[in-house]
Design a protein around this motif. Sequence first.
Motif, PDB file in Angstrom:
ATOM      1  N   THR A 111      -8.678  -5.927  -0.183  1.00  0.00           N
ATOM      2  CA  THR A 111      -7.735  -6.545  -1.115  1.00  0.00           C
ATOM      3  C   THR A 111      -8.314  -6.618  -2.531  1.00  0.00           C
ATOM      4  O   THR A 111      -8.488  -7.708  -3.074  1.00  0.00           O
ATOM      5  CB  THR A 111      -7.389  -7.970  -0.641  1.00  0.00           C
ATOM      6  N   TYR A 135      -5.849  -8.372  -5.249  1.00  0.00           N
ATOM      7  CA  TYR A 135      -5.633  -9.770  -4.839  1.00  0.00           C
ATOM      8  C   TYR A 135      -6.914 -10.579  -5.058  1.00  0.00           C
ATOM      9  O   TYR A 135      -6.890 -11.684  -5.610  1.00  0.00           O
ATOM     10  CB  TYR A 135      -5.226  -9.789  -3.360  1.00  0.00           C
ATOM     11  N   SER A 136      -8.037 -10.032  -4.637  1.00  0.00           N
ATOM     12  CA  SER A 136      -9.309 -10.756  -4.799  1.00  0.00           C
ATOM     13  C   SER A 136      -9.642 -10.964  -6.269  1.00  0.00           C
ATOM     14  O   SER A 136     -10.164 -12.016  -6.650  1.00  0.00           O
ATOM     15  CB  SER A 136     -10.439  -9.991  -4.104  1.00  0.00           C
ATOM     16  N   THR A 161      -7.516 -11.389  -8.639  1.00  0.00           N
ATOM     17  CA  THR A 161      -6.694 -12.481  -9.179  1.00  0.00           C
ATOM     18  C   THR A 161      -7.259 -13.838  -8.753  1.00  0.00           C
ATOM     19  O   THR A 161      -7.203 -14.806  -9.504  1.00  0.00           O
ATOM     20  CB  THR A 161      -5.218 -12.373  -8.721  1.00  0.00           C
ATOM     21  N   LYS A 162      -7.816 -13.899  -7.536  1.00  0.00           N
ATOM     22  CA  LYS A 162      -8.375 -15.183  -7.073  1.00  0.00           C
ATOM     23  C   LYS A 162      -9.635 -15.524  -7.861  1.00  0.00           C
ATOM     24  O   LYS A 162      -9.904 -16.696  -8.148  1.00  0.00           O
ATOM     25  CB  LYS A 162      -8.657 -15.132  -5.576  1.00  0.00           C
ATOM     26  N   ARG A 210       0.578  -3.657   2.593  1.00  0.00           N
ATOM     27  CA  ARG A 210       0.223  -4.786   1.723  1.00  0.00           C
ATOM     28  C   ARG A 210      -1.277  -4.896   1.487  1.00  0.00           C
ATOM     29  O   ARG A 210      -1.712  -5.325   0.427  1.00  0.00           O
ATOM     30  CB  ARG A 210       0.766  -6.094   2.293  1.00  0.00           C
TER      31      ARG A 210
END
Length: 131
Positions: free
Chosen positions: A6, A9-10, A12-13, A56
């Motif tokens: 990811t 996604y990672s 953004t975290k 996803r």
Amino acid sequence: MQPHATPVYSATKHGVRAYMTSVCQDPTRPDQGIEYAMIAPDAVDTPMVRSLDNNRIFYWDELKDLVLGRLIKPQTIGEALLQLLRCDVINGAILHVDNQGKTFRHMECVNDGVTFDPSKVFSTSYVFDQE
Ligand SMILES: NC(=O)c1ccc[n+]([C@@H]2O[C@H](COP(=O)([O-])OP(=O)(O)OC[C@H]3O[C@@H](n4cnc5c(N)ncnc54)[C@H](O)[C@@H]3O)[C@@H](O)[C@H]2O)c1
Ligand SMILES: CC/C=C\C[C@H](O)/C=C/C=C\C=C\C=C\[C@@H](O)[C@@H](O)C/C=C\CCC(=O)O
């Protein structure tokens, strides 16, 4: 380089984490009476995780048994949040909520230690039992 399931996604975290660690060091913050902290859970049983598939995230076929086999209950995140809010000082804290084998948590302090007292936070350590 290891494959990553990811990457965006990672990223953004990590952006959320960077934002928190930045604002928690605002020198005017103590006068405002505001504290900043965050929760960093392992996989939680939510619609988002239940809807993951190969479109996803990468490597879902390889990951799904591991991820779905250790999901944290959403209410455990609520408990973790309450525990965090009960701490005397939380500014700069990152609360990990993990579920590898046994669910447990720990906190790490990311600020300069001026406004954060780890001894107080760790004194509230709590072992979650989901059984
Ligand atoms: N589930 C996990 O394993 C997990 C782990 C770590 C972090 N997170 C993070 O926690 C957050 C929530 O994750 P989740 O798994 O519950 O996701 P989810 O998709 O299951 O639920 C997200 C909820 O937010 C609502 N929502 C979306 N946009 C909104 C908006 N603009 N205003 C108000 N509500 C809105 C959706 O309707 C939905 O009910 C996400 O940021 C996710 O990245 C989740
Ligand atoms: C390996 C999975 C394990 C644990 C869950 C964890 O939090 C990681 C999730 C990783 C990827 C999620 C991908 C979701 C992708 C989408 O299709 C999309 O619906 C997500 C959209 C926005 C997310 C916004 C947010 O995080 O707030």
